[in-house]
Structure formats: C-alpha cells, structure tokens
Design an enzyme around this catalytic site. Structure first.
Site, PDB file in Angstrom:
ATOM      1  N   ASP A  61       2.810  -4.425 -12.465  1.00  0.00           N
ATOM      2  CA  ASP A  61       3.653  -3.469 -11.734  1.00  0.00           C
ATOM      3  C   ASP A  61       4.048  -4.095 -10.392  1.00  0.00           C
ATOM      4  O   ASP A  61       3.430  -5.068  -9.941  1.00  0.00           O
ATOM      5  CB  ASP A  61       2.896  -2.158 -11.484  1.00  0.00           C
ATOM      6  N   SER A  62       5.059  -3.507  -9.766  1.00  0.00           N
ATOM      7  CA  SER A  62       5.463  -3.981  -8.439  1.00  0.00           C
ATOM      8  C   SER A  62       4.357  -3.771  -7.404  1.00  0.00           C
ATOM      9  O   SER A  62       4.361  -4.417  -6.366  1.00  0.00           O
ATOM     10  CB  SER A  62       6.713  -3.223  -7.983  1.00  0.00           C
TER      11      SER A  62
ATOM     12  N   CYS B 270       5.647  -0.501 -15.374  1.00  0.00           N
ATOM     13  CA  CYS B 270       6.628  -0.253 -14.322  1.00  0.00           C
ATOM     14  C   CYS B 270       7.943   0.121 -15.005  1.00  0.00           C
ATOM     15  O   CYS B 270       8.442  -0.643 -15.842  1.00  0.00           O
ATOM     16  CB  CYS B 270       6.790  -1.541 -13.511  1.00  0.00           C
TER      17      CYS B 270
ATOM     18  N   GLU C  88       2.978   3.321  -1.415  1.00  0.00           N
ATOM     19  CA  GLU C  88       2.553   1.947  -1.080  1.00  0.00           C
ATOM     20  C   GLU C  88       1.939   1.892   0.320  1.00  0.00           C
ATOM     21  O   GLU C  88       1.109   1.048   0.606  1.00  0.00           O
ATOM     22  CB  GLU C  88       3.733   0.970  -1.175  1.00  0.00           C
TER      23      GLU C  88
ATOM     24  N   CYS D 141       8.311   6.942 -13.029  1.00  0.00           N
ATOM     25  CA  CYS D 141       7.951   5.806 -12.176  1.00  0.00           C
ATOM     26  C   CYS D 141       6.434   5.857 -12.128  1.00  0.00           C
ATOM     27  O   CYS D 141       5.854   6.923 -11.870  1.00  0.00           O
ATOM     28  CB  CYS D 141       8.530   5.956 -10.773  1.00  0.00           C
TER      29      CYS D 141
ATOM     30  N   HIS E  68       4.334   4.926 -10.096  1.00  0.00           N
ATOM     31  CA  HIS E  68       3.735   5.302  -8.813  1.00  0.00           C
ATOM     32  C   HIS E  68       3.594   6.827  -8.678  1.00  0.00           C
ATOM     33  O   HIS E  68       2.698   7.298  -7.978  1.00  0.00           O
ATOM     34  CB  HIS E  68       4.618   4.836  -7.651  1.00  0.00           C
TER      35      HIS E  68
HETATM   36  N1  DGL Z   1       6.138   1.631 -10.310  1.00  0.00           N
HETATM   37  C1  DGL Z   1       7.447   1.206 -10.551  1.00  0.00           C
HETATM   38  C2  DGL Z   1       8.189   2.045 -11.549  1.00  0.00           C
HETATM   39  O1  DGL Z   1       7.563   2.556 -12.433  1.00  0.00           O
HETATM   40  C3  DGL Z   1       8.270   0.608  -9.461  1.00  0.00           C
HETATM   41  C4  DGL Z   1       8.335   1.270  -8.148  1.00  0.00           C
HETATM   42  C5  DGL Z   1       9.009   0.391  -7.125  1.00  0.00           C
HETATM   43  O2  DGL Z   1       8.496  -0.709  -6.882  1.00  0.00           O
HETATM   44  O3  DGL Z   1      10.045   0.811  -6.598  1.00  0.00           O
HETATM   45  O4  DGL Z   1       9.387   2.164 -11.512  1.00  0.00           O
END
Ligand code: DGL
Length: 280
Positions: free
Chosen positions: A15-16, A78, A164, A198, A200
């Site tokens: 993931d990012s 992600c 984050e 997402c 996150h």
């Molecule tokens: N967690 C990621 C997603 O599912 C990326 C969030 C990001 O880095 O903007 O899209």
C-alpha cells in the site's frame, strides 16, 4: 518435483502507507498460517492525488521489490494502485518477467463481486481517492458483474492525509467526514450501501459510521479481500504450495521505521518492528 523441494515465500502486501494494514489484518485473521511481507510506501504517500504514470511506476517498483524478496504472490492492498497499475502490471509486465508465474491481485474486483450480497436497492456509494474515482474502476467493474447496479462515487482527498498524520481520531476530522458523507448521500438518498473504497478509510470508520444514517451499510473491504484470496488459493493449488506457512509477518516502509512501527502498532494493536527499504 515433490512439494518439499519447492522454494516458498511470503504473500506480499503493498500500500502507499498505513491503509493496507486494514487488509493485512483481515488476511492474517482469515489465513493465519501464511507468511506475509508488508510494504508501506509512506515516504511517497498519498498516491490518491498522483497521476496514472506515477502511481504505476511506484507500484511496479514495490511489486518488483516484493518479487525479488521471494514473494510468489502480491496483493495490492490499495485501491488507487489497483485502479491505476494492476491491469498494466498483469497484462504487460508480468508476462515479461524472469518468472512469469508470479501473480499480482487487487482489491477492487473482490469488492465489486460482493455487491449483490450487500445491497438490496442496487444503489451503491463508494468513497475513494481522487485517483480511484477518476479511474471509474468501480463503475467499470460493476458494469461487467452487476450491470443493473448504480454506482455513485465521492472523492475524499482530505481523509488519507488525516490518517497518515495520525489525526484520524481528532475532533477536527469530523468536519471532513461529514462534508463528504453529505456530498455523497444528499443527491442519492436511495443508496443503501457505502463501500470504503480506499484501504485507509477503515481507520476513520467510527467517525464515518456515526455520520452515515443507520439504514445505510458501511462496508470495509478487508474481509471481502481475505475471503476472495482464500478462494483463489483453493482454486490455485500450484500457487498455494509456493507460499510459506510460518505465520510470520515482516514490515517494511520507505519512511523512518520507528515512526512506522509506532503508527502501525497503534492501528494493529500490537508491537510492530519495521525496517526501512528504498524503492527504485
Ligand atoms: N490506501 C490507498 C487506497 O486504497 C491509497 C491512499 C493514498 O495513498 O492516497 O486507495
């Protein structure tokens, strides 16, 4: 070759940043016997506002790292990377690799597959990053699998930075949660299911759940992805034998490992030791 001679490796999870941990924890609950290697590209997060080319390049770097580290299979935990890089990696890069039998899976398809089990009205909302929303990946997958469903998306660019930066629990986050919830639901009152598209966003779940009317389901992807991976491994025993089954998990980050360990430990409720990697 008998199975004792096969070299095994962990399932790579990428993931990012911290968001993929919400998928990893469900994978570990559903498939606890497997080994895992997690990479968070925290130094370059968020991905959600980045261009197609940049997300593709960063994602391919992480996939290559995990393959070289011995992972036979990588899950892009992600949505942004699944929306912008998965197809190119599967169709263009994998066939050209030294070992073209390695595999990369994403999170959007398993989520869309489950929609008919989740929504009664057929009107589904999706919260996602700007990148995921602009890609129209949810609409395109739904058109293939559930053509009678209506998909309404809402980009929530402030949510990932809040997470984050460890500020998802702060009272100030409420404003941005309520703003995007209103923007999605006010024009589409028939929505009965909202996907947190997402990885996150489950870290903001208590606030999102509180802002959404009770009659609307708020769905986190983790269990759907874990169920889908369990099913994939049953259907692909040739992949399953290549996966290590030591129950271990290694955490890698492109940021400072102590910061990652502290934040990840808070999200997962356990002590996490991470190590730094650079992706090139
Ligand atoms: N967690 C990621 C997603 O599912 C990326 C969030 C990001 O880095 O903007 O899209």
């Amino acid at each position: 070759m008998d199975s004792s001679q096969i070299t095994t490796g962990p399932i790579g999870v990428f993931d990012s940043g911290y968001g993929g941990l919400t998928i990893l924890s469900e994978l570990r609950k559903r498939l606890p016997e497997y080994g895992y290697m997690y990479i968070g590209d925290n130094a370059r997060a968020p991905y959600g506002t980045r261009s197609f080319d940049v997300v593709y390049k960063f994602t391919l770097q992480a996939v290559n790292y995990l393959f070289e580290a011995g992972c036979p299979l990588v899950v892009l935990a992600c949505n942004t990377a699944s929306a912008k890089a998965l197809r190119s990696i599967q169709q263009r890069d994998l066939p050209r690799m030294a070992d073209p039998t390695k595999r990369v899976l994403g999170v959007i398809r398993p989520t869309v597959e489950a929609l008919d089990r989740l929504s009664v009205s057929g009107s589904v909302g999706v919260f996602g990053t700007q990148g995921t929303v602009a890609s129209r990946s949810y609409e395109l997958e739904a058109a293939k699998l559930h053509p009678d469903f209506r998909i309404y998306t809402e980009a929530c660019p402030m949510w990932v930075p809040l997470i984050e930066n460890g500020e998802s629990g702060d009272p100030g986050a409420d404003y941005f949660v309520e703003k995007y919830v209103r923007a999605l639901l006010a024009p589409h009152p028939d929505i009965d299911t909202i996907i947190l598209g997402c990885t996150h966003y489950p870290l903001l779940y208590p606030k999102i759940r509180a802002a959404v009317p009770e009659r609307v389901k708020v769905v986190r992807q983790g269990t759907l992805v874990a169920e889908s991976l369990a099913d994939y491994l049953l259907r692909h025993p040739e992949m399953d034998v290549r996966l290590s089954k030591d129950g271990q998990c290694e955490y890698l980050t492109t940021e400072h490992p102590d910061k990652f360990g502290e934040m990840a430990g808070m999200f997962l409720n356990e002590t996490i030791t991470a190590r730094n990697v650079s992706l090139t």
